[in-house]
Design a protein around this motif. Structure first.
Motif, PDB file in Angstrom:
ATOM      1  N   THR A 199       1.119  -1.339   0.073  1.00 10.62           N
ATOM      2  CA  THR A 199       0.078   0.115  -0.086  1.00 10.62           C
ATOM      3  C   THR A 199       0.401   1.116  -0.104  1.00 10.62           C
ATOM      4  O   THR A 199       2.200   1.176  -0.024  1.00 10.62           O
ATOM      5  CB  THR A 199      -1.008   0.121   1.154  1.00 10.62           C
ATOM      6  OG1 THR A 199       0.347   0.275   2.398  1.00 10.62           O
ATOM      7  CG2 THR A 199      -2.293  -1.401   1.419  1.00 10.62           C
ATOM      8  N   PHE A 226      -4.198   8.122   2.351  1.00 14.23           N
ATOM      9  CA  PHE A 226      -4.222   6.547   2.149  1.00 14.23           C
ATOM     10  C   PHE A 226      -3.653   5.540   3.279  1.00 14.23           C
ATOM     11  O   PHE A 226      -4.464   5.003   3.325  1.00 14.23           O
ATOM     12  CB  PHE A 226      -2.780   6.757   1.183  1.00 14.23           C
ATOM     13  CG  PHE A 226      -2.477   7.330   0.108  1.00 14.23           C
ATOM     14  CD1 PHE A 226      -3.935   7.559  -0.649  1.00 14.23           C
ATOM     15  CD2 PHE A 226      -1.316   7.817  -0.933  1.00 14.23           C
ATOM     16  CE1 PHE A 226      -3.344   8.459  -2.014  1.00 14.23           C
ATOM     17  CE2 PHE A 226      -1.521   8.442  -1.907  1.00 14.23           C
ATOM     18  CZ  PHE A 226      -2.556   8.438  -2.674  1.00 14.23           C
ATOM     19  N   ALA A 248      -7.438   2.879  -4.123  1.00 14.49           N
ATOM     20  CA  ALA A 248      -6.845   4.409  -2.999  1.00 14.49           C
ATOM     21  C   ALA A 248      -6.881   5.654  -3.414  1.00 14.49           C
ATOM     22  O   ALA A 248      -7.166   6.681  -2.311  1.00 14.49           O
ATOM     23  CB  ALA A 248      -5.086   4.030  -3.194  1.00 14.49           C
ATOM     24  N   THR A 282      -5.889   2.035  -8.138  1.00 10.44           N
ATOM     25  CA  THR A 282      -5.839   0.837  -6.358  1.00 10.44           C
ATOM     26  C   THR A 282      -4.591   1.080  -6.084  1.00 10.44           C
ATOM     27  O   THR A 282      -3.221   1.885  -6.903  1.00 10.44           O
ATOM     28  CB  THR A 282      -5.833   0.117  -6.546  1.00 10.44           C
ATOM     29  OG1 THR A 282      -4.409  -0.758  -7.988  1.00 10.44           O
ATOM     30  CG2 THR A 282      -7.306  -0.759  -7.520  1.00 10.44           C
ATOM     31  N   HIS A 283      -3.473   0.624  -5.124  1.00  5.74           N
ATOM     32  CA  HIS A 283      -2.711   0.906  -4.625  1.00  5.74           C
ATOM     33  C   HIS A 283      -1.915  -0.215  -5.297  1.00  5.74           C
ATOM     34  O   HIS A 283      -0.275   0.472  -6.001  1.00  5.74           O
ATOM     35  CB  HIS A 283      -2.127   0.961  -3.219  1.00  5.74           C
ATOM     36  CG  HIS A 283      -2.921   1.312  -1.723  1.00  5.74           C
ATOM     37  ND1 HIS A 283      -2.723   1.800  -1.127  1.00  5.74           N
ATOM     38  CD2 HIS A 283      -4.182   1.106  -2.082  1.00  5.74           C
ATOM     39  CE1 HIS A 283      -3.724   2.699  -0.366  1.00  5.74           C
ATOM     40  NE2 HIS A 283      -4.185   2.127  -0.735  1.00  5.74           N
TER      41      HIS A 283
END
Ligand code: OOB
Length: 548
Positions: free
Chosen positions: A36, A106, A195, A213-214
């Motif tokens: 992440t 985040f 994210a 997305t991450h």
């Protein structure tokens, strides 16, 4: 332990994940590393510690400080009541706080919606309402514009927005600085989770949101940093709006942070300010749009600043002319790299070892061997090699659907998941892509994208407008500007009245038509659609004849 591991990447309603067989393939290939943004930043801080990560006109922040500040802000935001998956509209200029805010969100698993500084009431209130945003984060002022005034209007219109946080003087709102708090344990998002949201340049009536997305975004950042050979000695200058995909991740500020380099934030892209930063911080790489490239080349002729540290100038966002491209090395003494990308995903780069003609005449090749490219005709059949066609793409960092846009997604994506970019391209003999035009109903005003339908809808709301079509017209400096053809009702409005009307509706300034032409009727094609091609030719001819 991740709080929502069991929920997996489908936890957010309105998000279209990659089908499992593709996700597996991208994981096996090592593209998606299961990391992440929060973990990524911790790792950067552990590795690069006291090295300077970010510089703006007021502050210098080390990797460790950025990491700590993000954790403190995440804790404070959590105490305000911001939860995982809550949407937060972030509209910040090129300042260090942009990174603190994004990384805090985040870490919390809350989702920044990355608005641009040029957006105004029309765009921001739409983002807030559409995403049901719980907070709106701004700077007090930038470029003479007071964002707190805008926030007052947003608060009145968007009922879900509970918090307005201001970097700088808060006025009637909460100072961002007051939110930082002692870190507390927080539930961590999963790498496959969304994210944040990028904004689409758009071609439809309302802007569309792009869920990244991450896993997918970090892949594009890592791979881009590698292609551009960034390392600890790299100093990346952000001159374009920091939230835009190009200066954010291609390889952008995040690519520089990935490599342990330094990110310098310039408030303005003008040579006056940017050249000062290049000299002062010994900048090695930066990214500009083609009109800015031309301005920089001109200004470099008799600048008193030392630009010798600059090694790489990236140009993208709209088509760079071959003439300007050829002048870069001579004028700035650095390598040119063309970048053809999109917030939806796919990014192409010319490579350092490409022959000069490929660098000057093409828009490069995709980041990944797993980027699938198709060039097709109007019926989705592959065109012959070298022919111009519609660019379709699918891959490890290209979205499979816009956020909450089911009906639109049916048109914007093929059934097997290719994104219809709306760009017309061909493959050069070298294999690189060349952008030849556009099929989407959009104006590319020097890199700033305008969706024709969005502006047409606003103009149609004016009582004296019966019909309208917005098209591009050629422009020496910006490449394209916008021209609105308006069919009046009984009373003929003066153009100034219409532009004032649009401003009053809170549109971003770059979307206001550059020119308005009145017509009795719009030309139609044989099937009865507005003939925009005829309008484009008409205005281009008129400009060519009169030189105006
Ligand atoms: C970048 O992203 P967006 O989302 O603002 O705009 C994407 C569109 C592309 O579909 C294409 O129409 C145009 O902008 N475009 C170019 C170009 N780069 C983008 N057209 C011709 N030549 C180029 N080099 O603009 C963007 C995102 C990441 C990196 C670079 C640009």
């Amino acid at each position: 332990m991740r709080a929502d591991e069991s929920r997996g990447p489908q936890a957010l309603d309105g998000f279209t994940p990659w089908p499992p067989e593709f996700a597996d393939r991208y994981r096996r290939a090592g593209h998606w590393r299961g990391e992440t943004f929060g973990e990524w930043l911790h790792a950067r801080a552990a590795r690069f510690g006291d090295r300077v990560a970010l510089v703006d006109e007021r502050r210098r922040l080390s990797y460790r400080e950025l990491d700590t500040r993000a954790s403190h802000l995440a804790a404070g935001l959590s105490r305000l009541g911001i939860r995982p998956r809550d949407r937060v509209v972030v509209q910040l200029p090129n300042v260090v706080e942009f990174f603190e805010v994004c990384f805090a969100l985040f870490r919390l698993g809350a989702l920044p919606v990355l608005a641009l500084p040029a957006h105004r009431r029309s765009e921001i209130s739409y983002f807030c309402e559409f995403t049901e945003a719980v907070a709106y984060i701004i700077a007090d002022k930038d470029g003479g514009f007071d964002y707190r005034k805008l926030a007052e209007e947003i608060r009145a219109e968007a009922s879900t927005v509970k918090h307005v946080l201001v970097a700088g003087e808060p006025g009637p709102f909460t100072a961002l600085e007051s939110v930082y708090d002692e870190p507390a344990p927080l539930p961590e998002p999963a790498p496959g989770d969304v994210a944040f949201f990028q904004l689409s340049g758009g071609s439809t009536g309302v802007p569309k949101l792009i869920p990244r997305t991450h896993d997918d975004y970090l892949y594009s950042v890592r791979a881009s940093a590698e292609i551009c050979a960034l390392d600890e000695e790299s100093v990346y200058l952000v001159t374009l709006p920091v939230a835009h995909n190009f200066p954010l991740s291609s390889p952008g500020s995040l690519g520089a942070l990935h490599a342990g380099g330094r990110v310098v934030l310039s408030r303005r892209p003008s040579p006056d300010e940017a050249f000062l930063w290049i000299e002062k911080e010994r900048v090695t790489v930066t990214a500009v749009v083609p009109p800015l490239c031309a301005v920089w080349l001109e200004a470099a002729r008799n600048t008193r600043h030392d630009l010798s540290s600059l090694r790489l100038l990236q140009v993208g966002g709209s088509k760079l002319s071959v003439e300007v491209a050829r002048r870069v090395r001579g004028a700035l003494g650095c390598t040119l790299q063309q970048v053809f990308g999109m917030a939806e995903g796919l990014v192409n780069y010319t490579r350092f070892d490409d022959p000069e003609d490929v660098i000057v005449e093409t828009q490069g090749c995709p980041i990944s061997k797993d980027d699938e490219i198709r060039i097709v005709d109007d019926d989705d059949r592959d065109v012959d090699v070298g022919q111009v066609g519609h660019l379709l793409t699918r891959g490890p960092y290209t979205i499979r659907g816009y956020y909450k846009a089911d009906t639109h997604n049916e048109r914007a994506f093929t059934r097997d998941g290719f994104y219809r970019t709306g760009d017309l391209v061909r493959r050069a003999p070298s294999g690189a892509l060349v952008v030849e035009g556009r099929a989407k109903d959009q104006i590319n005003r020097g890199g700033e994208k305008i969706a024709a339908e969005e502006i047409e809808n606003h103009l149609l709301a004016h009582p004296a407008v019966r019909d309208v079509a917005l098209v591009s017209m050629p422009d020496v400096f910006l490449g394209e500007r916008s021209c609105a053809f308006v069919v009046p009702r009984e009373r003929t409005p003066v153009p100034r009245e219409l532009t004032a009307f649009l401003r009053g509706r809170g549109l971003a300034p770059y979307k206001i038509p550059d020119r308005i032409e009145l017509l009795d009727e719009l030309p139609k094609t044989s099937v009865g659609k507005v003939d925009k091609k005829a309008l484009r030719h008409w205005i281009a001819d008129k400009i060519a004849q009169k030189g105006q």
